[in-house]
Design an enzyme around this catalytic site. Structure first.
Site, PDB file in Angstrom:
ATOM      1  CB  THR A  53      32.574  33.047  26.714  1.00 25.69           C
ATOM      2  OG1 THR A  53      33.577  32.159  26.253  1.00 25.69           O
ATOM      3  CG2 THR A  53      32.140  33.965  25.591  1.00 25.69           C
ATOM      4  CG  HIS A  56      35.954  37.218  28.370  1.00 30.86           C
ATOM      5  ND1 HIS A  56      36.853  37.502  29.362  1.00 30.86           N
ATOM      6  CD2 HIS A  56      36.401  36.088  27.774  1.00 30.86           C
ATOM      7  CE1 HIS A  56      37.801  36.575  29.375  1.00 30.86           C
ATOM      8  NE2 HIS A  56      37.538  35.700  28.426  1.00 30.86           N
TER       9      HIS A  56
END
Ligand SMILES: [Zn+2]
Ligand SMILES: [Zn+2]
Length: 361
Positions: A53, A56
């Site tokens: 995550t 990202h």
């Protein structure tokens, strides 16, 4: 450190912040107030780890652009020590060493009330929706704390949250004495392979494109490693399973091809736990590949709290996992952008980050 004096109203620290709508993080000086809500705790971070995550967010991909409100201190995987507690905190104490469930749930919706808080409809995520742990200090609700043993290496304690994703994926269907296929050996997939072995799977077959990660998963002792670019995956899994197929398939890759293929080597009546997020729609022959073959499919979101956390704790404390091999890089937190680069390259397992007390001027 055993708590803060009452006259400490603010703390100054360095933090990895997403404050620009572009690739990368800023390393900035920040002050954090020591005021706490009634059920909140203040934590001094000891170790943190870098999640997919966070990659990202580092890249600022379309998901991150849509989801984040800048500026934000990032990071949600950590181990730390509680240094102050809010007025009504009762479950934890100053001096407790903890890690955190990263999903902050409401406790009031239908799903929370029936013990399915991992699908709470009001979930907020630490380091995504609230300021996170890539800093010296952070605040979280007491209900998210899970107490750590101080006997375990803090490097290992920092990776318990992603390990929890692996535990959730691998344990939803029983794996003891079963043949388990791990599709995709990024950090969580490798942990999944390790968990399956530790929980007594008969044979663990790992599938991975990236050579670095194939070598890593081989190193932790899985039984078979398949390169889908050079081998016929269906044929090989069937060969390895006496022509019957795998009992349990754990999908960590999110790859369209990998997902469409796995339904051809899962055993009749077999189980598929899916964690990897495909960015494309998946085409399946539901009648022939799923319904008539009696396949069960489970979508994995977050971790079941607290049960997955008890399993994590047991596994970490058992010493059965190969976390020493799975953590391939340890960097000072200020090298956060290097961590982002390394993760994007695919040539890593887990990256652990160590915050310090220094303030850059
Ligand atoms: Zn994570
Ligand atoms: Zn809820």
């Amino acid at each position: 450190m055993t708590g803060l004096s009452d006259d400490t109203k603010t703390l100054t620290m360095m933090a990895a912040v997403k404050d620009q709508p572009q690739k990368g993080f800023s390393w900035v000086k920040k002050t954090i107030s020591t005021d706490l809500a009634d059920h909140e705790v203040l934590i001094k971070v000891i170790t943190a780890s870098f999640c997919g995550t966070d990659t990202h967010i580092y890249d600022y991909n379309p998901w991150a652009q849509k989801r984040l409100r800048l500026p934000l201190t990032v990071g949600h995987e950590f181990a730390g020590e509680i240094i102050k507690v809010g007025k009504k905190v009762s479950m934890v104490h100053v001096g407790d060493h903890i890690s955190a469930e990263s999903h902050i749930i409401c406790g009031e919706c239908e799903f929370c009330k029936r013990g399915e808080g991992h699908v709470c409809e009001n979930t907020k995520i630490i380091g995504v929706d609230t300021d996170g742990c890539f800093a010296r200090y952070l605040k979280i609700p007491e209900q998210n704390c899970f107490i750590n043993s101080t006997k375990v290496d803090p490097l290992f304690l920092s990776v318990q949250e992603p390990l929890g994703n692996a535990v959730h994926t691998v344990t939803h269907f029983p794996v003891k004495d079963k043949t388990v296929v791990i599709v995709g050996c990024g950090p969580i997939g490798i942990m999944g392979a390790d968990v399956a072995k530790a929980l007594g799977a008969k044979k663990v077959i790992a599938i991975e494109l990236n050579e670095y990660r194939r070598n890593l998963v081989a190193k932790i002792g899985v039984d078979v490693v398949i390169n889908p670019l050079t081998e016929d995956v269906v044929k090989r899994v069937l060969e390895e399973t006496g022509g019957k197929g795998a009992d349990v398939v754990c999908e960590f890759s999110g790859s369209k091809t990998a997902i469409e293929t796995l339904f051809h080597y899962v055993k009749l009546g077999g189980c598929v736990a899916m964690l990897g997020l495909p960015s494309k729609n998946i085409e399946l022959d539901f009648s022939n590949d799923i319904i008539f073959r009696g396949i069960s499919i489970y979508g994995v979101v977050g971790r079941r709290f607290p049960e997955n956390w008890y399993t994590i704790k047991e596994l970490v404390e058992s010493g059965k996992l190969h976390l020493k091999d799975i953590i391939t890089h340890v960097l000072p937190l200020k090298d956060i952008n290097r961590a982002g680069e390394i993760m994007s390259s695919g040539n890593s397992g887990k990256i652990v980050l160590i915050p310090g007390d220094e303030i850059d001027e």
